[in-house]
Design an enzyme around this catalytic site. Sequence first.
Site, short mmCIF file in Angstrom:
data_model
loop_
_atom_site.label_atom_id
_atom_site.label_comp_id
_atom_site.label_asym_id
_atom_site.label_seq_id
_atom_site.Cartn_x
_atom_site.Cartn_y
_atom_site.Cartn_z
N ASP A 1 -55.91 -11.21 28.24
CA ASP A 1 -54.47 -11.27 28.06
C ASP A 1 -53.92 -9.99 27.44
O ASP A 1 -52.87 -9.50 27.85
CB ASP A 1 -54.09 -12.47 27.19
CG ASP A 1 -54.07 -13.74 28.01
OD1 ASP A 1 -53.48 -13.72 29.10
OD2 ASP A 1 -54.66 -14.74 27.57
N HIS B 1 -60.21 -19.67 36.93
CA HIS B 1 -61.21 -20.65 36.48
C HIS B 1 -62.49 -20.60 37.28
O HIS B 1 -63.58 -20.66 36.72
CB HIS B 1 -60.65 -22.07 36.62
CG HIS B 1 -59.43 -22.27 35.81
ND1 HIS B 1 -58.35 -22.96 36.25
CD2 HIS B 1 -59.14 -21.83 34.58
CE1 HIS B 1 -57.43 -22.95 35.33
NE2 HIS B 1 -57.88 -22.26 34.31
N GLU C 1 -54.51 -11.33 21.18
CA GLU C 1 -54.33 -11.11 22.62
C GLU C 1 -52.87 -10.84 22.98
O GLU C 1 -52.53 -10.67 24.13
CB GLU C 1 -54.88 -12.29 23.44
CG GLU C 1 -54.37 -13.66 23.02
CD GLU C 1 -55.07 -14.81 23.75
OE1 GLU C 1 -55.71 -14.58 24.78
OE2 GLU C 1 -54.95 -15.95 23.28
N CYS D 1 -63.79 -11.48 22.87
CA CYS D 1 -64.28 -12.52 23.80
C CYS D 1 -63.66 -12.40 25.18
O CYS D 1 -63.91 -13.23 26.04
CB CYS D 1 -64.05 -13.91 23.22
SG CYS D 1 -62.31 -14.26 22.93
C1 PEP Z 1 -58.57 -13.50 26.83
O1 PEP Z 1 -57.35 -13.57 27.03
O2 PEP Z 1 -59.19 -12.44 26.79
C2 PEP Z 1 -59.37 -14.72 26.64
C3 PEP Z 1 -60.61 -14.68 26.25
O3 PEP Z 1 -58.77 -15.90 26.90
P1 PEP Z 1 -58.47 -16.48 28.36
O4 PEP Z 1 -59.18 -15.60 29.37
O5 PEP Z 1 -58.98 -17.86 28.34
O6 PEP Z 1 -56.99 -16.38 28.44
MG MG Z 2 -56.30 -15.38 26.64
#
Ligand code: PEP
Ligand code: MG
Length: 567
Positions: free
Chosen positions: A453, A187, A429, A500
């Site tokens: 992920d 985070h 993911e 993303c």
């Molecule tokens: C990801 O897993 O790439 C993603 C964008 O989600 P997070 O990083 O919040 O798990």
């Molecule tokens: Mg993720």
Amino acid sequence: MLIGKSASFGIGIARALVLKSMELQIESGQCHDQASEVERFYKGLRSSESELSHLFDKTLKDMGAEKAQIFEAHLLMLQDPEFRDNVVSEIQSKSCFSSFAVDVVSKRFIEMFEAMDNEYMRERALDIKDISSRVLKHILGIETPDLSHLNEEVILVSKDITPSQMASIDLNKTIGIITEIGGKTSHTAIMARTLELPAVVGLKEATTLITSGNILIIDGESGEVYVNPDQDTIRIFENRRKEILKIKNELLTFRDQKAVTQDGRRIHLEANIASALDLDSVLKNGADGIGLFRTEFIFMDRNKAPSEEEQFHIYKTVLEKMKQKPVVIRTLDVGGDKHLSYLNIPKEENPFLGFRAIRYCLRDKPLFKTQLRALLRASSFGNLSIMLPMISSLEEIEEAKNILKECQAELLIEGVSYSKELRLGIMIEIPSAAIMADLFAKHVDFFSIGTNDLIQYVCAVDRMNENIHSLYDPFHPGVLRLIEQVIKAGESNQIEVAMCGEMAANKSLTEILLGMGLTHFSMAPGSIPKTKKIIQEMTFKMASDRSKKVLTLASGSIIKDYLNSLK
Ligand code: PEP
Ligand code: MG
């Protein structure tokens, strides 16, 4: 020189402010003057109250009601007459010191809350701990730095920095962050990138090795931290800092331009955000929209989940500020490394493979419906898409869609309007979803590839585990082939495919991803101008030839060597 993990790009030079957890020395024995101890307690209470009111006002102004709520709750608890009366009668009946009385009474309250059946009430024990240590600090005269009002520029050094601390720091004076724990996708790292604040995480024993007042140089790209460097080193890094700033400002001139390749292929560069506060940076960097709003951040550092009304206002603000540009809001992705104490998620052996995201939401239907209703209501105020995280099966898509329909039907009966143009998409993911993308594409409006992920599941490498970090490889041909498969599945079903995860901002891979057919890249706002420049300099034709070549190569390092040879 110390070395941690690079978390957020940029160079910072300033004195260290080390945040240590202070030992509270409770005074034992008999006091000589009960009346003055009672007054000392009241003085501590008044100082705590004004500190909390100040924190409440500042947070409300800067970050909105949902983040401010915690301070309001603490104020109310502080004003509880039962707590006050108990402390005063403890001092009067035992002739003890006020710090001792506060400690005894708080422990009594904590025990009482911890023994309750209700999970929510048990969690209140944490609040009492927090409140009592605030009052004790004031009684004992322990100074704690007010991070929201710093007098000079500092680099914060701490074991960890919580999202709420991160949100309350004085951004005019904080020029870098160093933490002992966390990785690139923690985070702290994600928020620092959004705030464009240089950060190094996972620097073991940083709070012991660094002392407040030390001059530090932090290089957020290499992960290097220099403690009390000599003048020559300072000069070198000061020049690099200026150079980076100059490039950053030059890149901002791209703000109003579109990301189009030389042969006319239009690419959409969108932003990842964690709160409405990040919107300034989104607009400043010229994003085409929001590709990922990680809503779990608005559920953090509070005692209970945000209400439908609170969530509605946050989503509405984001949609209105984005003025009809597309906004993808992801439903709660809790679990994994994102723990919410007030939710009923047991401690797990493998939290990243556990009760997470959509898996949790489908079982906590009231919580999920609250969020969906808030999203639907907000959808009338802009161009909204809802995105479901951690989808691994068709049943999950169908179940989520049914719950969404249920919410739509309720709102219809209540006469509350929502957008009929609303799109529903899923994160890709989990490998099973990536492999099934050609069939899942028939059930949703878009995909967004979550590489953070996806890489960890494809390569079987925990994204937080430092010991095996070198195996967490975005260049792994297995990862790239799977991504290409997802993009092609989207293309042949005519649905949009976005990315993303952090990989979307990896400059070495922009051309390859674009060449595979990726049209939507979503990233930290500060990475957008640079990516736009890179895209404007390439052709789709060459990108697609190169991506074809990459897909024939057998290892991550061979792929990296090939890409380096093109520079
Ligand atoms: C990801 O897993 O790439 C993603 C964008 O989600 P997070 O990083 O919040 O798990
Ligand atoms: Mg993720």
